[in-house]
Enzyme design. Structure first.
Site, PDB file in Angstrom:
ATOM      1  N   HIS A  92       0.763  -1.283  -0.043  1.00 38.23           N
ATOM      2  CA  HIS A  92       0.018  -0.006   0.071  1.00 38.23           C
ATOM      3  C   HIS A  92       0.791   1.214   0.010  1.00 38.23           C
ATOM      4  CE1 HIS A  92      -3.090  -2.562   2.272  1.00 38.23           C
ATOM      5  NE2 HIS A  92      -3.526  -2.543   1.082  1.00 38.23           N
ATOM      6  N   SER A 126      -3.020  -7.756   2.545  1.00 40.54           N
ATOM      7  CA  SER A 126      -3.509  -7.767   3.952  1.00 40.54           C
ATOM      8  C   SER A 126      -3.738  -9.061   4.529  1.00 40.54           C
ATOM      9  CB  SER A 126      -4.417  -6.740   4.311  1.00 40.54           C
ATOM     10  OG  SER A 126      -4.277  -5.468   3.944  1.00 40.54           O
ATOM     11  N   ARG A 185      -1.884  -6.241  -8.702  1.00 40.05           N
ATOM     12  CA  ARG A 185      -0.956  -7.139  -8.605  1.00 40.05           C
ATOM     13  C   ARG A 185      -0.603  -8.159  -9.701  1.00 40.05           C
ATOM     14  NH1 ARG A 185      -2.992  -7.354  -2.487  1.00 40.05           N
ATOM     15  NH2 ARG A 185      -4.835  -6.513  -3.881  1.00 40.05           N
ATOM     16  N   LYS A 209     -17.608  -7.036   5.855  1.00 37.57           N
ATOM     17  CA  LYS A 209     -16.637  -7.580   6.470  1.00 37.57           C
ATOM     18  C   LYS A 209     -16.225  -7.469   7.843  1.00 37.57           C
ATOM     19  CE  LYS A 209     -13.629  -7.751   2.215  1.00 37.57           C
ATOM     20  NZ  LYS A 209     -12.333  -7.200   1.560  1.00 37.57           N
TER      21      LYS A 209
HETATM   22  P1  ADP Z   1      -5.622  -5.844   0.137  1.00 35.06           P
HETATM   23  O1  ADP Z   1      -5.991  -6.754  -1.072  1.00 35.06           O
HETATM   24  O2  ADP Z   1      -4.151  -5.835   0.539  1.00 35.06           O
HETATM   25  O3  ADP Z   1      -6.773  -6.047   1.250  1.00 35.06           O
HETATM   26  P2  ADP Z   1      -6.831  -3.287  -0.241  1.00 35.06           P
HETATM   27  O4  ADP Z   1      -8.313  -3.271  -0.408  1.00 35.06           O
HETATM   28  O5  ADP Z   1      -6.548  -2.567   1.138  1.00 35.06           O
HETATM   29  O6  ADP Z   1      -5.934  -4.266  -0.338  1.00 35.06           O
HETATM   30  O7  ADP Z   1      -6.013  -2.223  -0.971  1.00 35.06           O
HETATM   31  C1  ADP Z   1      -5.950  -0.820  -1.568  1.00 35.06           C
HETATM   32  C2  ADP Z   1      -5.274  -0.727  -2.519  1.00 35.06           C
HETATM   33  O8  ADP Z   1      -3.785  -1.041  -2.575  1.00 35.06           O
HETATM   34  C3  ADP Z   1      -5.913  -1.527  -4.023  1.00 35.06           C
HETATM   35  O9  ADP Z   1      -5.667  -0.637  -5.008  1.00 35.06           O
HETATM   36  C4  ADP Z   1      -4.894  -2.741  -4.180  1.00 35.06           C
HETATM   37  O10 ADP Z   1      -4.901  -3.160  -5.339  1.00 35.06           O
HETATM   38  C5  ADP Z   1      -3.456  -1.875  -3.873  1.00 35.06           C
HETATM   39  N1  ADP Z   1      -2.585  -2.938  -3.439  1.00 35.06           N
HETATM   40  C6  ADP Z   1      -2.716  -3.704  -1.988  1.00 35.06           C
HETATM   41  N2  ADP Z   1      -1.643  -4.468  -2.014  1.00 35.06           N
HETATM   42  C7  ADP Z   1      -0.703  -4.029  -2.957  1.00 35.06           C
HETATM   43  C8  ADP Z   1       0.486  -4.555  -3.387  1.00 35.06           C
HETATM   44  N3  ADP Z   1       1.176  -5.573  -2.738  1.00 35.06           N
HETATM   45  N4  ADP Z   1       0.969  -3.974  -4.718  1.00 35.06           N
HETATM   46  C9  ADP Z   1       0.310  -3.269  -5.417  1.00 35.06           C
HETATM   47  N5  ADP Z   1      -0.898  -2.716  -4.864  1.00 35.06           N
HETATM   48  C10 ADP Z   1      -1.460  -3.269  -3.712  1.00 35.06           C
END
Ligand code: ADP
Length: 162
Positions: free
Chosen positions: A18, A129, A91, A42
């Site tokens: 993030h 996460s 990703r 969730k």
């Molecule tokens: P997670 O899948 O980790 O629960 P979130 O819903 O909190 O993710 O993600 C918020 C944003 O951060 C999204 O756009 C997600 O694609 C991006 N993101 C999360 N982890 C990564 C990563 N390892 N590399 C690139 N983008 C990420």
């Protein structure tokens, strides 16, 4: 006029993946609003307030970054905040279909709003996460996955959680 972007997500908890996206977005925009999504469906490990506190702590030095939370439609929230873009990280192919659908829906609801996808940094490609939760819940080392300053807070909460 200053260009504002929104980085939305659950951030439950924030990971180095993030932070990488937030930092890269802040090189492209004048202001980056990190918006923690309130998702009643969730069961989170960290409350909205806790997630925002963790994000604030780790982005303290980044002047352009503001931490908020939001409830409801992202397209509306973006209008309210005068944001021109949503920045998301991609990703793997598995992220793509859902993100593409969301981007098209948001475009329909708010035609002025662009969605920008940043390719994940290779070293964070597998990081999410939920992966952090799994590793920590079994007592594994998460130091390559979360910011060092937040390690104890995140690890102590997740350890032993099923
Ligand atoms: P997670 O899948 O980790 O629960 P979130 O819903 O909190 O993710 O993600 C918020 C944003 O951060 C999204 O756009 C997600 O694609 C991006 N993101 C999360 N982890 C990564 C990563 N390892 N590399 C690139 N983008 C990420």
């Amino acid at each position: 006029m200053s260009k504002i972007a929104i980085c939305p997500g659950s951030f439950d908890p924030v990971t180095l993946g993030h932070i990488d996206i937030i930092k890269r977005a802040s090189k492209m925009f004048d202001k980056v609003i990190v918006a923690v999504l309130v998702n009643p469906g969730k069961k989170p490990s960290f409350s909205i307030t806790e997630r925002m506190e963790l994000l604030r702590e780790v982005t303290e030095e980044l002047d352009k970054v503001e931490i908020t939370s939001f409830n409801g439609l992202l397209a509306e929230y973006a209008k309210e905040k005068n944001a021109v873009a949503v920045v998301k990280g991609l990703r793997a192919v598995s992220d793509f279909e859902y993100e593409f659908q969301m981007a098209l829906t948001n475009k329909k609801l708010n035609p002025e709003l662009e969605t920008i996808f940043l390719t994940t940094s290779a070293k964070y490609m597998y990081l999410s996460s939920s992966m952090v939760k799994q590793v920590a819940s079994f007592g594994g080392d998460i130091s390559d996955f979360v910011p060092a300053c937040l390690y104890d807070k995140i690890y102590n909460r997740l350890k032993g959680e099923v």
